[in-house]
Design an enzyme around this catalytic site. Structure first.
Site, PDB file in Angstrom:
ATOM      1  N   HIS A 204      22.387  51.299  70.110  1.00 19.92           N
ATOM      2  CA  HIS A 204      21.106  51.971  70.366  1.00 19.92           C
ATOM      3  C   HIS A 204      21.199  53.117  71.363  1.00 19.92           C
ATOM      4  O   HIS A 204      20.227  53.812  71.594  1.00 19.92           O
ATOM      5  CB  HIS A 204      20.075  50.968  70.880  1.00 19.92           C
ATOM      6  CG  HIS A 204      20.334  50.542  72.298  1.00 19.92           C
ATOM      7  ND1 HIS A 204      21.354  49.704  72.630  1.00 19.92           N
ATOM      8  CD2 HIS A 204      19.737  50.879  73.455  1.00 19.92           C
ATOM      9  CE1 HIS A 204      21.359  49.522  73.936  1.00 19.92           C
ATOM     10  NE2 HIS A 204      20.396  50.225  74.468  1.00 19.92           N
TER      11      HIS A 204
HETATM   12  C1  UD1 Z   1      15.740  51.427  77.015  1.00 19.78           C
HETATM   13  C2  UD1 Z   1      16.614  51.619  78.261  1.00 19.78           C
HETATM   14  C3  UD1 Z   1      18.042  51.165  77.958  1.00 19.78           C
HETATM   15  C4  UD1 Z   1      18.079  49.786  77.358  1.00 19.78           C
HETATM   16  C5  UD1 Z   1      17.179  49.739  76.133  1.00 19.78           C
HETATM   17  C6  UD1 Z   1      17.151  48.399  75.468  1.00 19.78           C
HETATM   18  C7  UD1 Z   1      15.999  53.597  79.618  1.00 19.78           C
HETATM   19  C8  UD1 Z   1      16.463  54.930  80.047  1.00 19.78           C
HETATM   20  N1  UD1 Z   1      16.728  53.028  78.641  1.00 19.78           N
HETATM   21  O1  UD1 Z   1      16.210  52.328  76.028  1.00 19.78           O
HETATM   22  O2  UD1 Z   1      18.775  51.167  79.175  1.00 19.78           O
HETATM   23  O3  UD1 Z   1      19.405  49.461  76.998  1.00 19.78           O
HETATM   24  O4  UD1 Z   1      15.852  50.085  76.574  1.00 19.78           O
HETATM   25  O5  UD1 Z   1      16.389  48.455  74.308  1.00 19.78           O
HETATM   26  O6  UD1 Z   1      15.037  53.066  80.139  1.00 19.78           O
HETATM   27  N2  UD1 Z   1      10.409  51.989  70.666  1.00 19.78           N
HETATM   28  C9  UD1 Z   1       9.675  51.246  69.786  1.00 19.78           C
HETATM   29  N3  UD1 Z   1       9.122  50.084  70.238  1.00 19.78           N
HETATM   30  C10 UD1 Z   1       9.259  49.655  71.508  1.00 19.78           C
HETATM   31  C11 UD1 Z   1      10.002  50.442  72.407  1.00 19.78           C
HETATM   32  C12 UD1 Z   1      10.585  51.592  71.971  1.00 19.78           C
HETATM   33  O7  UD1 Z   1       9.527  51.598  68.625  1.00 19.78           O
HETATM   34  O8  UD1 Z   1       8.733  48.576  71.851  1.00 19.78           O
HETATM   35  C13 UD1 Z   1      11.044  53.230  70.184  1.00 19.78           C
HETATM   36  C14 UD1 Z   1      10.219  54.451  70.449  1.00 19.78           C
HETATM   37  O9  UD1 Z   1      10.374  55.329  69.398  1.00 19.78           O
HETATM   38  C15 UD1 Z   1      10.861  55.021  71.691  1.00 19.78           C
HETATM   39  C16 UD1 Z   1      12.321  54.647  71.496  1.00 19.78           C
HETATM   40  O10 UD1 Z   1      12.288  53.391  70.850  1.00 19.78           O
HETATM   41  O11 UD1 Z   1      10.682  56.393  71.848  1.00 19.78           O
HETATM   42  C17 UD1 Z   1      13.094  54.538  72.770  1.00 19.78           C
HETATM   43  O12 UD1 Z   1      12.448  53.663  73.691  1.00 19.78           O
HETATM   44  P1  UD1 Z   1      12.726  53.832  75.277  1.00 19.78           P
HETATM   45  O13 UD1 Z   1      12.109  52.715  76.034  1.00 19.78           O
HETATM   46  O14 UD1 Z   1      12.393  55.214  75.704  1.00 19.78           O
HETATM   47  O15 UD1 Z   1      14.284  53.707  75.405  1.00 19.78           O
HETATM   48  P2  UD1 Z   1      15.347  52.704  74.748  1.00 19.78           P
HETATM   49  O16 UD1 Z   1      16.241  53.498  73.885  1.00 19.78           O
HETATM   50  O17 UD1 Z   1      14.723  51.467  74.169  1.00 19.78           O
END
Ligand code: UD1
Length: 365
Positions: A204
């Site tokens: 991811h």
């Molecule tokens: C975050 C953490 C990362 C961790 C990961 C575990 C940061 C910088 N990164 O990354 O360290 O390893 O979580 O998952 O904080 N999204 C959904 N549903 C959700 C959450 C996210 O669809 O419940 C999608 C959205 O499109 C969002 C993308 O995932 O923009 C990324 O989510 P985000 O929390 O920004 O970062 P992660 O890549 O999940």
């Protein structure tokens, strides 16, 4: 005494669970603040239920967005909560954007700050988590480290030694508390595979999945591995979107694995435990495979958790097709893969140590 514990994203939840419980065992019910960084049921609520974490006292419902927006929005909403419920200490865990936002908010409001999982460094500033770690540690009054490299990094950065406490690994507290239940469920049966006859994949990180030039060779490697052993891939929403966006889903040479929804804690733990081989770019899974002594290939060029390589079952392989396939085939050919050893203080008691130190230091003289 009001203690605020902040959690926002999936890997935070397994880390706060034992800390909340250890406080409760000492008669303190901490205030749980969920920032809402992760909000899908399978990325958040499931973990609260499975790990018996009390309902958050508040959910700031920040949701997804750019890093700057996300951090500042959490700060704005958290400031209000801290003003309404002034904490004696703010406890943050891990290295996600919510961790940084809470650390900055605590600092700006002159609130004491404790960081659980301090000192880890990948020394790669292009990784979003690295600046979160560095800034959080600079601001923290208690730095609870999970492995000796954390202490060494903090010493090198000039952190006062009396602030640093090597307590062990709270993720492993959770793992050990739930392993039996996860094993009993025989979750692999749901996926039509047998123990030690499948590989598990998680991917991811933006550095791997946002760039098609990197994601493609990784998927090619997985395809080659899947010709030898079934590969199960619980997929993060980000990676699913990228596969669709880059048109990889229609290309046979990039497929062959079983893509499933993100899984809850017990299913993931059961799958990791039963896997013959794990391929991942997660931080936590490198630690979980080390404790479970399952061979792990980390699809990254660096790790902030070197103990998993020095004494654990982890190897860094980068992102090029051959560099992933060769060690995978070697592990699959071996009777028993590299098992390694379990690091010091990864014994299920890290949270107890943390709470002991905090309550001692916060007690009125
Ligand atoms: C975050 C953490 C990362 C961790 C990961 C575990 C940061 C910088 N990164 O990354 O360290 O390893 O979580 O998952 O904080 N999204 C959904 N549903 C959700 C959450 C996210 O669809 O419940 C999608 C959205 O499109 C969002 C993308 O995932 O923009 C990324 O989510 P985000 O929390 O920004 O970062 P992660 O890549 O999940």
């Amino acid at each position: 005494m009001n203690i605020s514990i902040i959690a926002g994203a999936r890997p935070n939840f397994m880390k706060i669970a034992p800390v909340v419980r250890a406080f409760e065992q000492r008669g303190v019910r901490p205030r749980i603040v969920h920032t809402g960084q992760h909000y899908d049921r399978q990325m958040s609520e499931t973990f609260f239920q499975e790990l018996n974490i009390p309902e958050p006292d508040i959910n700031l419902e920040v949701g997804s967005g750019g890093a700057v927006w996300q951090v500042t929005e959490v700060m704005r909403r958290l400031e209000e909560d801290f003003n309404e419920h002034p904490p004696a200490v703010v406890v943050v865990v891990g290295d996600v954007n919510s961790t940084l936002a809470a650390a900055l908010t605590a600092a700006k409001l002159s609130l004491p700050l404790a960081h659980v999982e301090a000192g880890l460094r990948s020394f790669d500033r292009t990784m979003p988590e690295e600046s979160n770690r560095v800034v959080t540690d600079t601001l923290a009054d208690w730095l609870f480290t999970s492995e000796p490299s954390g202490d060494a990094n903090l010493h090198n950065e000039g952190v006062a030694p009396e602030k640093i406490h090597l307590v062990g690994n709270v993720m492993i507290d959770t793992l050990l508390a739930h392993l039996e239940r996860a094993r009993e469920q025989k979750v692999y049966e749901t996926f039509g595979v047998r123990p030690k006859e499948f590989a598990l994949l998680t991917l991811h990180r933006p550095s791997n999945v946002d760039d098609p030039e990197r994601f493609e060779p990784i998927l090619k490697a997985i395809h080659e591995i899947s010709e030898q052993i079934p590969v199960i891939f619980p997929i993060h929403p980000r990676s699913r979107s990228r596969i669709a966006e880059f048109g990889f889903g229609d290309r046979k040479e990039l497929g062959g694995f079983t893509m499933v929804e993100p899984q809850g804690y017990h299913v993931m733990l059961g799958l990791i435990d039963a896997a013959r081989l794990v391929l991942t770019d997660s931080g936590g899974i490198q630690e979980e495979t080390t404790v479970l002594q399952v061979p792990c290939l980390t699809i990254r060029e660096n790790t902030e958790r070197p103990v998993t390589i020095d004494i654990g079952s982890n190897q860094l392989v980068g992102w090029k097709t051959d560099a992933i396939v060769k060690p995978a085939k070697k592990i699959l050919a071996a009777e028993i893969g590299p098992r390694g050893e379990v690091p010091e203080k990864w014994d299920g008691r890290a949270a107890e140590r943390i709470v002991e130190i905090l309550l001692r230091d916060l007690a009125p003289c």
